[in-house]
Design an enzyme around this catalytic site. Structure first.
Site, PDB file in Angstrom:
ATOM      1  N   GLU A 122      46.232 -23.197  82.844  1.00  0.00           N
ATOM      2  CA  GLU A 122      45.420 -22.379  83.744  1.00  0.00           C
ATOM      3  C   GLU A 122      43.945 -22.578  83.442  1.00  0.00           C
ATOM      4  O   GLU A 122      43.560 -22.862  82.308  1.00  0.00           O
ATOM      5  CB  GLU A 122      45.782 -20.897  83.579  1.00  0.00           C
ATOM      6  CG  GLU A 122      47.221 -20.624  84.009  1.00  0.00           C
ATOM      7  CD  GLU A 122      47.620 -19.155  83.927  1.00  0.00           C
ATOM      8  OE1 GLU A 122      48.109 -18.639  84.936  1.00  0.00           O
ATOM      9  OE2 GLU A 122      47.440 -18.530  82.873  1.00  0.00           O
ATOM     10  N   CYS A 135      36.212 -21.442  82.533  1.00  0.00           N
ATOM     11  CA  CYS A 135      36.984 -21.285  81.303  1.00  0.00           C
ATOM     12  C   CYS A 135      38.144 -22.270  81.392  1.00  0.00           C
ATOM     13  O   CYS A 135      38.960 -22.194  82.307  1.00  0.00           O
ATOM     14  CB  CYS A 135      37.483 -19.838  81.231  1.00  0.00           C
ATOM     15  SG  CYS A 135      38.550 -19.523  79.820  1.00  0.00           S
ATOM     16  N   CYS A 142      49.843 -22.951  72.941  1.00  0.00           N
ATOM     17  CA  CYS A 142      48.978 -22.910  71.766  1.00  0.00           C
ATOM     18  C   CYS A 142      49.859 -22.707  70.540  1.00  0.00           C
ATOM     19  O   CYS A 142      50.845 -21.975  70.598  1.00  0.00           O
ATOM     20  CB  CYS A 142      47.983 -21.756  71.875  1.00  0.00           C
ATOM     21  SG  CYS A 142      46.794 -21.683  70.497  1.00  0.00           S
ATOM     22  N   CYS A 146      48.579 -16.228  67.444  1.00  0.00           N
ATOM     23  CA  CYS A 146      47.924 -14.919  67.289  1.00  0.00           C
ATOM     24  C   CYS A 146      48.740 -13.882  68.064  1.00  0.00           C
ATOM     25  O   CYS A 146      49.010 -14.071  69.253  1.00  0.00           O
ATOM     26  CB  CYS A 146      46.486 -14.970  67.811  1.00  0.00           C
ATOM     27  SG  CYS A 146      45.502 -16.242  66.978  1.00  0.00           S
ATOM     28  N   CYS A 149      47.731 -12.416  71.633  1.00  0.00           N
ATOM     29  CA  CYS A 149      47.341 -13.344  72.703  1.00  0.00           C
ATOM     30  C   CYS A 149      48.586 -13.869  73.396  1.00  0.00           C
ATOM     31  O   CYS A 149      49.521 -14.352  72.743  1.00  0.00           O
ATOM     32  CB  CYS A 149      46.544 -14.498  72.098  1.00  0.00           C
ATOM     33  SG  CYS A 149      46.136 -15.791  73.289  1.00  0.00           S
ATOM     34  N   CYS A 373      40.644 -13.043  78.774  1.00  0.00           N
ATOM     35  CA  CYS A 373      40.885 -13.595  77.437  1.00  0.00           C
ATOM     36  C   CYS A 373      42.269 -13.215  76.950  1.00  0.00           C
ATOM     37  O   CYS A 373      42.630 -12.041  76.934  1.00  0.00           O
ATOM     38  CB  CYS A 373      39.905 -13.018  76.421  1.00  0.00           C
ATOM     39  SG  CYS A 373      38.201 -13.281  76.812  1.00  0.00           S
TER      40      CYS A 373
HETATM   41  N1  SAH Z   1      42.062 -20.678  70.589  1.00  0.00           N
HETATM   42  C1  SAH Z   1      40.690 -20.400  70.790  1.00  0.00           C
HETATM   43  C2  SAH Z   1      40.265 -20.243  72.231  1.00  0.00           C
HETATM   44  C3  SAH Z   1      41.130 -19.447  73.170  1.00  0.00           C
HETATM   45  S1  SAH Z   1      41.078 -17.706  73.243  1.00  0.00           S
HETATM   46  C4  SAH Z   1      40.298 -19.178  69.989  1.00  0.00           C
HETATM   47  O1  SAH Z   1      41.168 -18.498  69.506  1.00  0.00           O
HETATM   48  O2  SAH Z   1      39.115 -18.940  69.829  1.00  0.00           O
HETATM   49  C5  SAH Z   1      39.491 -17.145  73.637  1.00  0.00           C
HETATM   50  C6  SAH Z   1      39.212 -15.792  73.001  1.00  0.00           C
HETATM   51  O3  SAH Z   1      40.036 -14.745  73.553  1.00  0.00           O
HETATM   52  C7  SAH Z   1      39.488 -15.788  71.510  1.00  0.00           C
HETATM   53  O4  SAH Z   1      38.451 -15.145  70.845  1.00  0.00           O
HETATM   54  C8  SAH Z   1      40.768 -14.991  71.431  1.00  0.00           C
HETATM   55  O5  SAH Z   1      40.979 -14.449  70.157  1.00  0.00           O
HETATM   56  C9  SAH Z   1      40.531 -13.949  72.497  1.00  0.00           C
HETATM   57  N2  SAH Z   1      41.737 -13.249  72.898  1.00  0.00           N
HETATM   58  C10 SAH Z   1      43.005 -13.671  72.814  1.00  0.00           C
HETATM   59  N3  SAH Z   1      43.857 -12.745  73.279  1.00  0.00           N
HETATM   60  C11 SAH Z   1      43.109 -11.694  73.646  1.00  0.00           C
HETATM   61  C12 SAH Z   1      43.416 -10.447  74.222  1.00  0.00           C
HETATM   62  N4  SAH Z   1      44.671 -10.087  74.500  1.00  0.00           N
HETATM   63  N5  SAH Z   1      42.388  -9.615  74.498  1.00  0.00           N
HETATM   64  C13 SAH Z   1      41.113  -9.980  74.231  1.00  0.00           C
HETATM   65  N6  SAH Z   1      40.769 -11.158  73.702  1.00  0.00           N
HETATM   66  C14 SAH Z   1      41.756 -12.005  73.410  1.00  0.00           C
END
Ligand code: SAH
Length: 385
Positions: A122, A135, A142, A146, A149, A373
């Protein structure tokens, strides 16, 4: 139908540049080589391999990166034979738009793409007054896991090729140029690697993609390098490599906790590289590039939003050129976590500000369309596979 690699490019030059890198599964077919995988000299030799004059590659590049077209019918300065040969070999269709969702009166648009092998990714276009941010995804899925996410929950499918990454931006740029995005004709001004995937885990293809996005036409799209943000969980060796790249992109570090105990859980790669090591790498990045680092911090109710954690974060950052982006946690399916209360968020922000740490709360876009995000999971696509 999987598009095979053009035979004319299957030589050593193609092997050197093609595909998203080493695969654990070995035999999986790679995305076809595309103009956007190649730099200018590589394109010229590709044209020569196809029996064409090398300068024809520059003409093709101007169409693709300057006029944002990949329709051979519009390339009237190229003789018919050259047009067919070059576009056939160098402009394979990499991504097909399966679904488009928009919100914010059409100023936020999320596109679900299907790749040549059925992988889904996406991208999200966000229009703000005076700028448009794309974005982009750097991987299908991935591997960083985490727990807050949505992308992390599904695991890694594969790395994207440089061209698969660049194509997401070209598609947005084309829609903007043609006036198809609410707000009238426009340009992509900013790129954030905050879609699906961990960009630094797909290092060489991401760097290649950044060069294609930022080299001037006909080499690439000509977007300012300073307007590109690479966001990482904190892969320390790769941050070091990026610092030495001579590519002054903005680095964003997804910290989410100032203490190893909690960060080990929220960002599991922390079990390998601790908070202090990640921040040391970030400060080395600042020293090498002169660019301030962004610290991403998703505020999760009663998990990482306590006043003492705000103070601990401030202590880690206060003498360094860092800017904190607080992100109210976006909901993801099946997650037990939720965003902090507005009052708690305000206090967290105020504590950082009081210690002199620059901080903003991210104006989260696209939550209604699961485009914010951490919400990109190519949801609803499982049945289609
Ligand atoms: N893998 C990379 C880039 C993708 S995520 C990274 O982790 O930085 C982009 C941002 O969104 C990251 O800071 C991630 O931690 C954040 N993110 C992921 N899930 C989220 C959520 N449910 N709510 C808010 N931010 C989130």
């Amino acid at each position: 139908m999987p598009a095979p690699r053009p035979p004319a490019l299957a030589g050593p030059a193609a092997t050197a540049v093609a595909g998203p890198g080493r695969r654990r599964d070995g035999g999986r077919p790679r995305p076809p080589v595309h103009l956007a995988d190649l730099d200018v000299p590589e394109r010229r030799s590709a044209a020569a391999e196809l029996g064409q004059q090398p300068f024809r590659a520059d003409q093709l590049s101007r169409h693709y990166f300057g006029r944002l077209t990949d329709d051979p019918g519009e390339m009237t300065d190229l003789p018919a034979g050259a047009r067919a040969a070059l576009s056939g070999a160098l402009l394979p269709r990499l991504l097909t738009a399966e679904r488009e969702l928009s919100c914010d009166q059409g100023q936020t648009v999320k596109t679900l793409w299907r790749a040549f092998d059925g992988a889904y990714i996406e991208s999200v276009l966000m229009r703000y007054p005076g700028r448009v941010t794309m974005c982009v995804s750097s991987q299908a899925g991935c591997g960083m896991a985490c727990p807050f996410c949505a992308t992390g929950q599904a695991g890694l499918t594969r790395n994207l090729s440089a061209a698969e990454i660049v194509t997401q931006v070209v598609a947005g740029a084309r829609a903007l140029a043609r006036g198809e995005v609410a707000g009238g004709p426009g340009r992509v001004s900013n790129i954030v690697f905050m879609g699906m995937g961990e960009p630094l885990a797909n290092y060489s293809q991401v760097i290649r993609a950044v060069r294609r996005m930022t080299d001037p036409v006909p080499g690439g799209l000509g977007i300012s390098r300073r307007s590109v943000t690479v966001s990482t969980v904190g892969l320390v060796p790769a941050i070091g490599r990026l610092a030495a790249e001579g590519l002054p992109v903005r680095l964003a570090v997804s910290l989410h906790a100032p203490d190893d105990r909690l960060r080990d859980e929220l960002v599991p790669v922390n079990q390998r590289w601790k908070v202090a090591e990640v921040l040391d790498a970030a400060w080395a990045y600042v020293a090498a590039t002169g660019r301030r680092v962004s610290i991403e911090y998703a505020l999760i109710r009663e998990v990482n939003d306590q006043p003492w954690r705000a103070e601990a974060l401030a202590r880690l950052l206060s003498d360094h050129p860092a800017h904190v982006n607080l992100i109210p946690l976006n909901p993801t399916p099946g997650s037990r976590w939720t965003a902090s209360d507005p009052g708690v968020m305000a206090e967290f922000e105020a504590r950082l500000a009081a210690r002199g740490v620059p901080v903003t709360v991210r104006d989260t876009r696209g939550r209604q369309i699961d485009g914010a995000c951490g919400q990109l999971a190519a949801a609803g696509t499982a049945a289609a596979r």
